[in-house]
Design a protein around this motif. Structure first.
Motif, PDB file in Angstrom:
ATOM      1  N   TRP A  30      -1.228  79.731  -8.143  1.00  0.00           N
ATOM      2  CA  TRP A  30      -1.312  80.635  -9.287  1.00  0.00           C
ATOM      3  C   TRP A  30      -2.668  81.310  -9.295  1.00  0.00           C
ATOM      4  O   TRP A  30      -3.425  81.214 -10.266  1.00  0.00           O
ATOM      5  CB  TRP A  30      -1.080  79.851 -10.580  1.00  0.00           C
ATOM      6  N   VAL A  93       3.572  81.160  -8.475  1.00  0.00           N
ATOM      7  CA  VAL A  93       3.960  81.646  -9.799  1.00  0.00           C
ATOM      8  C   VAL A  93       4.082  83.166  -9.756  1.00  0.00           C
ATOM      9  O   VAL A  93       3.174  83.854  -9.275  1.00  0.00           O
ATOM     10  CB  VAL A  93       2.916  81.228 -10.860  1.00  0.00           C
ATOM     11  N   GLN A  95       3.592  86.068 -11.658  1.00  0.00           N
ATOM     12  CA  GLN A  95       2.916  86.439 -12.898  1.00  0.00           C
ATOM     13  C   GLN A  95       3.565  87.651 -13.558  1.00  0.00           C
ATOM     14  O   GLN A  95       3.608  87.733 -14.794  1.00  0.00           O
ATOM     15  CB  GLN A  95       1.431  86.710 -12.635  1.00  0.00           C
ATOM     16  N   LEU A  98       6.408  86.330 -15.462  1.00  0.00           N
ATOM     17  CA  LEU A  98       5.915  85.571 -16.612  1.00  0.00           C
ATOM     18  C   LEU A  98       5.469  86.511 -17.721  1.00  0.00           C
ATOM     19  O   LEU A  98       5.698  86.242 -18.908  1.00  0.00           O
ATOM     20  CB  LEU A  98       4.765  84.655 -16.188  1.00  0.00           C
ATOM     21  N   THR A 102       6.831  86.279 -21.535  1.00  0.00           N
ATOM     22  CA  THR A 102       5.957  86.002 -22.669  1.00  0.00           C
ATOM     23  C   THR A 102       5.863  87.196 -23.615  1.00  0.00           C
ATOM     24  O   THR A 102       5.803  87.024 -24.833  1.00  0.00           O
ATOM     25  CB  THR A 102       4.555  85.591 -22.197  1.00  0.00           C
ATOM     26  N   LEU A 115       8.939  76.658 -20.997  1.00  0.00           N
ATOM     27  CA  LEU A 115       9.139  77.324 -19.715  1.00  0.00           C
ATOM     28  C   LEU A 115       9.690  76.373 -18.674  1.00  0.00           C
ATOM     29  O   LEU A 115       9.801  76.716 -17.496  1.00  0.00           O
ATOM     30  CB  LEU A 115       7.815  77.923 -19.238  1.00  0.00           C
ATOM     31  N   TYR A 147       4.426  72.551 -19.777  1.00  0.00           N
ATOM     32  CA  TYR A 147       4.606  73.971 -19.498  1.00  0.00           C
ATOM     33  C   TYR A 147       5.320  74.657 -20.654  1.00  0.00           C
ATOM     34  O   TYR A 147       6.398  75.228 -20.518  1.00  0.00           O
ATOM     35  CB  TYR A 147       5.341  74.176 -18.171  1.00  0.00           C
ATOM     36  N   PHE A 189      10.955  77.935 -15.035  1.00  0.00           N
ATOM     37  CA  PHE A 189      10.111  78.993 -14.505  1.00  0.00           C
ATOM     38  C   PHE A 189       9.111  78.427 -13.509  1.00  0.00           C
ATOM     39  O   PHE A 189       8.897  78.969 -12.430  1.00  0.00           O
ATOM     40  CB  PHE A 189       9.368  79.728 -15.625  1.00  0.00           C
TER      41      PHE A 189
END
Length: 269
Positions: A30, A93, A95, A98, A102, A115, A147, A189
Motif C-alpha cells: 500500500w 491495495v 487506492q 478505495l 469511501t 471493508l 479494517y 476489499f
C-alpha cells in the motif's frame, strides 16, 4: 478524500514483535496510502517507517486504550480507519477503488463501514449500492475494528471503558442500534493474513508470511501445535458450515447466538 481520515493500528507493547511485519507489508502493498498513519502503543517506539507512534501509556482495557487514542485524535480527524497489528495486508491495495468506496460512504453520511466481510458471521442484510450494503439494526456483531472505517464521534459514543475487544463486538452491536449508517462491503476489499490467534502463530500463516519474503520473529512467540491449529480450523469450519447451510434469520441471529454462547443482555445496562 474530502474527509480527514487517519489509519490507526491498534496494538500493545507485548505484540511489538509483529510491528516490523505489519509495517513491511503495509509499505510494500500500500505504498500510495493517502492517510496519516499511526501505531497505538503503550510506551515502546516503533521501527523507523512511514508510520508515527501514539504512546498512550498503560491502558486498563482494550476500550480504555482506544478511548485514549480517540481523545488524542478527535480534534484533527473526522474518521478513523482501524485495524490490528496481527492482520497485515498481503496483496496490493487499489487506492483508486478505495477512494470510490469511501467517497460513496461519506456521501451516504455513514457512521461505520466494514471493508472486510465477517465470513463466519454474515454479510450485509440489505443492498445499498454497488460497493456496500446495509448492516441493519439488530444484526449480530454489528461493529468491528478490523479494517473498518468509523466516524470518530460514533465510535467514541459506543465504547465502554471496561470492555475488551470481544465485549465491544458483542455488546457494542446492541448499543449501535441507536445509529443508522452501518455498512459492509460485499466482498473483502483488503486481502490480509490472520497471523496470530490467542497469542500464538498459526503455522499455516507463518509459512505464508515467510513465503512472501518476510521472516517473522518467533523468538518470543510460540507456533501453534498442529493439533491446536487443527482444532481451531475445525471450529471455524463448523461455524461457517452451520451459518451457511442452517441459516438463522438475521433478525433473530443475535438473540440465538447470545443465548447459545451465554452472553447476558443485562451486561448492557
Amino acid at each position: 478524500m474530502n474527509k480527514s481520515t487517519a489509519l490507526i493500528v491498534l496494538t500493545c507493547d507485548s505484540y511489538s514483535d509483529l510491528w516490523p511485519m505489519f509495517i513491511n507489508f503495509s509499505e510494500k502493498y500500500w505504498p500510495d496510502c493517502p492517510y496519516d498513519k499511526y501505531f497505538i502503543t503503550n510506551n515502546k517506539s516503533i521501527p523507523e517507517s512511514t508510520f508515527s507512534a501514539i504512546k498512550i501509556g498503560k491502558d486498563e482495557s482494550w476500550s480504555d486504550g482506544l478511548l485514549k487514542t480517540i481523545d488524542k485524535l478527535k480534534s484533527k480527524y473526522d474518521y478513523l480507519l482501524i485495524t490490528l497489528e496481527d492482520s497485515p495486508i498481503i496483496e496490493y491495495v487499489d487506492q483508486n477503488k478505495l477512494n470510490l468506496i469511501t467517497n460513496s460512504f461519506f456521501a451516504a453520511k455513514g457512521n461505520f463501514l466494514s471493508l472486510f466481510t465477517q465470513n463466519n458471521i454474515g454479510t450485509p442484510t440489505r443492498r445499498y449500492n454497488e460497493f456496500f450494503g446495509i448492516i441493519d439494526k439488530g444484526s449480530l456483531y454489528r461493529p468491528t475494528c478490523v479494517y473498518s472505517l468509523w466516524k470518530i464521534s460514533v465510535l467514541e459514543d459506543l465504547l465502554v471503558r471496561e470492555e475488551n475487544a470481544w465485549d465491544f463486538e458483542r455488546y457494542g452491536s446492541v448499543r449501535s442500534d441507536k445509529y443508522d449508517g452501518f455498512f459492509m462491503v460485499y466482498n473483502n476489499f483488503f486481502k490480509m493474513s490472520n497471523t496470530v490467534i490467542k497469542g500464538k502463530w498459526l503455522r499455516s500463516e507463518y509459512k505464508k508470511i515467510s513465503n512472501l519474503g518476510f521472516q517473522p520473529d518467533i523468538k518470543n512467540r510460540e507456533l501453534m501445535s498442529r493439533t491446536e491449529e487443527l482444532k481451531f480450523k475445525t471450529y471455524v469450519l463448523i461455524f461457517v458450515i452451520l451459518n451457511k447451510f442452517i441459516p438463522i434469520p438475521w433478525k433473530i441471529r443475535r438473540k440465538v447466538i447470545f443465548t447459545l454462547k451465554g452472553y447476558k443482555y443485562k451486561k448492557l445496562d
